[in-house]
Design an enzyme around this catalytic site. Sequence first.
Site, short mmCIF file in Angstrom:
data_model
loop_
_atom_site.label_atom_id
_atom_site.label_comp_id
_atom_site.label_asym_id
_atom_site.label_seq_id
_atom_site.Cartn_x
_atom_site.Cartn_y
_atom_site.Cartn_z
N ASP A 191 0.87 -1.17 0.00
CA ASP A 191 0.00 0.00 0.00
C ASP A 191 0.91 1.23 0.00
OD1 ASP A 191 -1.86 1.93 0.40
OD2 ASP A 191 -2.63 1.15 2.31
N ASP A 213 -10.65 -3.88 -0.40
CA ASP A 213 -9.52 -2.95 -0.46
C ASP A 213 -8.49 -3.38 0.60
OD1 ASP A 213 -8.03 -0.71 -1.06
OD2 ASP A 213 -9.43 0.74 -0.20
N ASP A 234 -4.46 4.29 -5.43
CA ASP A 234 -4.61 5.68 -5.00
C ASP A 234 -3.75 6.63 -5.83
OD1 ASP A 234 -6.24 4.48 -3.21
OD2 ASP A 234 -4.93 4.74 -1.48
N ASP A 264 -17.73 3.75 0.70
CA ASP A 264 -16.41 3.46 1.26
C ASP A 264 -16.55 3.21 2.77
OD1 ASP A 264 -13.60 3.39 1.61
OD2 ASP A 264 -13.30 4.79 -0.03
N HIS A 285 -13.71 8.20 -8.41
CA HIS A 285 -13.47 8.03 -6.98
C HIS A 285 -12.61 9.17 -6.48
CE1 HIS A 285 -13.11 6.20 -3.14
NE2 HIS A 285 -11.91 5.66 -3.29
N ARG A 298 -8.00 -4.46 -4.75
CA ARG A 298 -6.82 -3.63 -5.00
C ARG A 298 -5.59 -4.53 -5.14
NH1 ARG A 298 -5.26 1.13 -0.97
NH2 ARG A 298 -4.34 -0.57 0.23
#
Length: 922
Positions: free
Chosen positions: A261, A519, A595, A406, A653, A579
């Site tokens: 991440d 996610d 992201d 979310d 998003h 993700r």
Amino acid sequence: MAPFRKFGVLFLLLCFVFTVQSVDRDNFKTCEQSSFCRRCRKVEAGKSPYQLLANTVSQNYSTLFAELFNKDTGVYYVLQLTALEENTFRLHINEKNPLKPRYEVEHALQGVPNQIKLTISEKTDDHTTVTNGPSKIVIYHTPLKIDSYFGDQLVISANARGLMRFEHLRTKVEKPTEGEEGAIVEEVISEYPGDGAESDPGAWEENFKSHHDSKPNGPEAIALDFSFPGAEFAYGIPQHADSFALKSTKGIDPYRLYNLDVFEYEVNERMALYGSIPVLYAHGKELTSGVFWHNAAETWVDIRSSTDNNVVESIVNFVSGGVKKPQVDAHFISESGVIDVFFLLGPSPLDTFRQYTLLTGVTPLPQLFTLGYHQCRWNYNDEQDVIDVNRNFDQYNISMDVMWLDIEYTDNKKYFTWDSRKFSKPLEMIENLTNVGRKLVVIIDPHIKRDNGYFIHNDATDNGYYVKHADGKDYEGWCWPGSSSYLDFFSPKIRDYFGDQYGLDKFHGTTNDVYIWNDMNEPSVFNGPEITMPKDLIHYGGWEHRDVHNINGLMFTSVTYDALIKRSQGTRRPFVLTRSHFAGSQRYAAVWTGDNAAEWSHLRISYPMCLSTAVAGMSFCGADIGGFFKNPDAELFTRWNQAGVWLPFFRQHAHIETKRREPWLFDDNTTRRVRDAIALRYSYLPLWYTLFREHEIKGYPVIRPLWAHYPAEFNSFAIDDQLLVGDAILVRPVTEASVTEVTVYFPGEGKDKWYDINTMEEYSTPGNVRIPVNIDMIPVYQRSGTIVPRKMRNRRSSVAMKDDPYTLVVIGDNMKKASGTLYIDDETSFEYRQGKYIYLQLFFDGNVLSSKHIDKLNKFETKSWLERVNIVNAPQNVKSAKLVTKSGSTTLEVNFNPNNKVLTIRKPAVNMGEEWTIELIR
Ligand SMILES: *[C@@H]1O[C@H](CO)[C@@H](O)[C@H](O)[C@H]1NC(C)=O
Ligand SMILES: *[C@@H]1O[C@H](CO)[C@@H](O)[C@H](O)[C@H]1NC(C)=O
Ligand SMILES: *[C@@H]1O[C@H](CO)[C@@H](O)[C@H](O)[C@H]1NC(C)=O
Ligand SMILES: *[C@@H]1O[C@H](CO)[C@@H](O)[C@H](O)[C@H]1NC(C)=O
């Protein structure tokens, strides 16, 4: 979403301070900071200690077996080479007598690959040759080198540079502390010099920042090099925010595959991102091939190309035409596991992509609505917010299929619960969406809040469902809910338990019209090493997290996929967005590029990123439209929507701290442009749906690089600011600010012509052409020789289009011929697998257009009919047309538009399930 850099109090503070930052490199290892990468990268070329012992060669029907010997360590290995269907070989190497079992990846392959007969056609002291149809492998014994041929052409050479390394498991030799009194230094006497791993201070334990990795197994890395003679470029090994054609890593860090991440990732970087798919393709003018490195541990890949002698480092700038035959070299380095690699011998690009999906599977046909427009934001705050956004889409006549929620919809990040203050009537809210043909997606993340009032935490604690430390204690990390633990999705029992939570009887406030977003499944651990789990944690079966890290996210999404089938009792095709991803994730989920940021460079990189993922089996890819971090201006927002139309997954998003950016919140012209872009997407849904079905049947990617169809056209090889949708549509998004012209590369060397989909203007000059652009649209072309199905009525959602009539856009080639396909079914269920579908071959011979069933299983009945045929480049002087069906013939009106030379055949009105012909009458 990405974590914030800090957590605790500072984290809370940062939540409300929006700062412009870039990736914190210090959080992530370089190859030099990773002991196994350092050791393997140091291996010197041309000195391979591995040899095959010729007298040990044996075989069964499909597999050759032989022993290998390492003359530096005295360790023996077993090599297996298996012949598989469609020009594919599998090479497997493990220690002959490992101290304990080494991890073999499960769950990435869709099943046991289909084996075929392997013939040992030659065996000498020097080499052994095996054949499999048109392909053959020559194994040189000393040093070991494995050459794969297609016909007479050498395609892949493994260990040609001698960089193979297979660190055998060993016991730690405890050295007495220096200076200790009375210590007797025992010298280990061995006839072999060893592999040098012992002298690496990171071999038996390793520290990174404040994190300690205990490494109980010591050094266990594996590595192998592959050379691709004749290849100009390599592609694949996503996920990286970099060019589609891989760059030479000489003098810089290798491409890294380790699911992470990464907060505010940067573009044009080889750093690891959220997903890892270890398949690499090499392509040259004559053939395409690939290697699939079947390993789920941290992996680094070095790339070298013929350009390394060049001053220019990037191979994208390589100019061919020199005397030297081009070549690409790759060097795969993994932390643990065994050598298990598939050679995909092509020979064409589509053959090679298909060979990969024969191993790891395809994306099952999704429901049609998933190809529509998705509206997401972190967060839609409450029910009123959802109602308002939903209403506004109708108010502004903008098509939309899915609203997303979310993490904030939950009760304090406890998944499978609702915040009852903000969402007191979720079922009514969902009904309000489904009444207008829309769906809801909610997020379910893998971290579990450590809260005594949370049933999942209690169940997991009581039953031992959490991933554990080596000492048996539950691992505790930090994520959105605060203190969190992580279920072990490798355990069948835990998979069943978690899957049950999705049941309609358990996940209250949801229905079968609610789908799931997974996610943070790398997994993201805010206070873990490199923002993920420590490698020495223990999973089901006793395997270390080190062994399985890259497939962890797949294990989570596969539970979700199976659970969604179960909860609808098999009546609905699931939709899951993930993700984190690995080889095989395409069987369960769509993916996005994570992201990103509201910057032109991030819009630009979305195409190469999704192309890389698509050729690696996962076509269902998109990027956050508008950019997740930061605020796009109207121009960037417009361009991003226009570009997003032509990526398979089409979702807006935004980060919680960004300004609201629903399409009506800019100026009226922006709203209109976004509405038009989305309407254009909906008009092409029949094409997208047909391509997804054909992906399921054939394994071809839905979006493709130009070289997939123009494999000998060198100038197309490095192009990644354009893509093909199927083989008919060419897209060049505008990813530059305030431009009035862009360069479009028209492939086909003049044999193919391209037609602007809006004006039907012909482009017959091949190669780079400067094209004027305005802000209303981006350059998109349909290729001559194709028939593309569309639906032209603008509706609020795809469900409302189900019975709408079709328009066919026919563009003749030089011989005035064209062809295409159209797939139709109920758009939601699995009944198409029982033959309830219509699959049509459309063909135009210059005079007669026909529609025929491709196979006879056409048991589906549709209400849709043929509304219009537009023939571009039509023959002159057509007066009318004659429709012939099995019930008779009818004369149809035609209309010729002299401006764009399009002949329109109006209202054939024949049902799409019938076979028919339409003849042009002069
Ligand atoms: C050949 O041996 C391999 C490896 O042991 C095994 O997986 C495969 O099933 C065997 N094939 C046949 C046809 O026996
Ligand atoms: C939406 O469409 C309706 C019907 O076509 C039309 O009357 C209305 O003006 C449109 N609204 C907008 C904002 O374009
Ligand atoms: C559902 O829609 C109705 C009618 O527009 C509205 O009154 C109600 O508040 C909505 N309910 C929810 C929970 O969104
Ligand atoms: C919107 O576009 C129209 C037509 O291109 C133009 O005349 C008008 O000035 C634009 N409005 C704004 C606010 O930019």
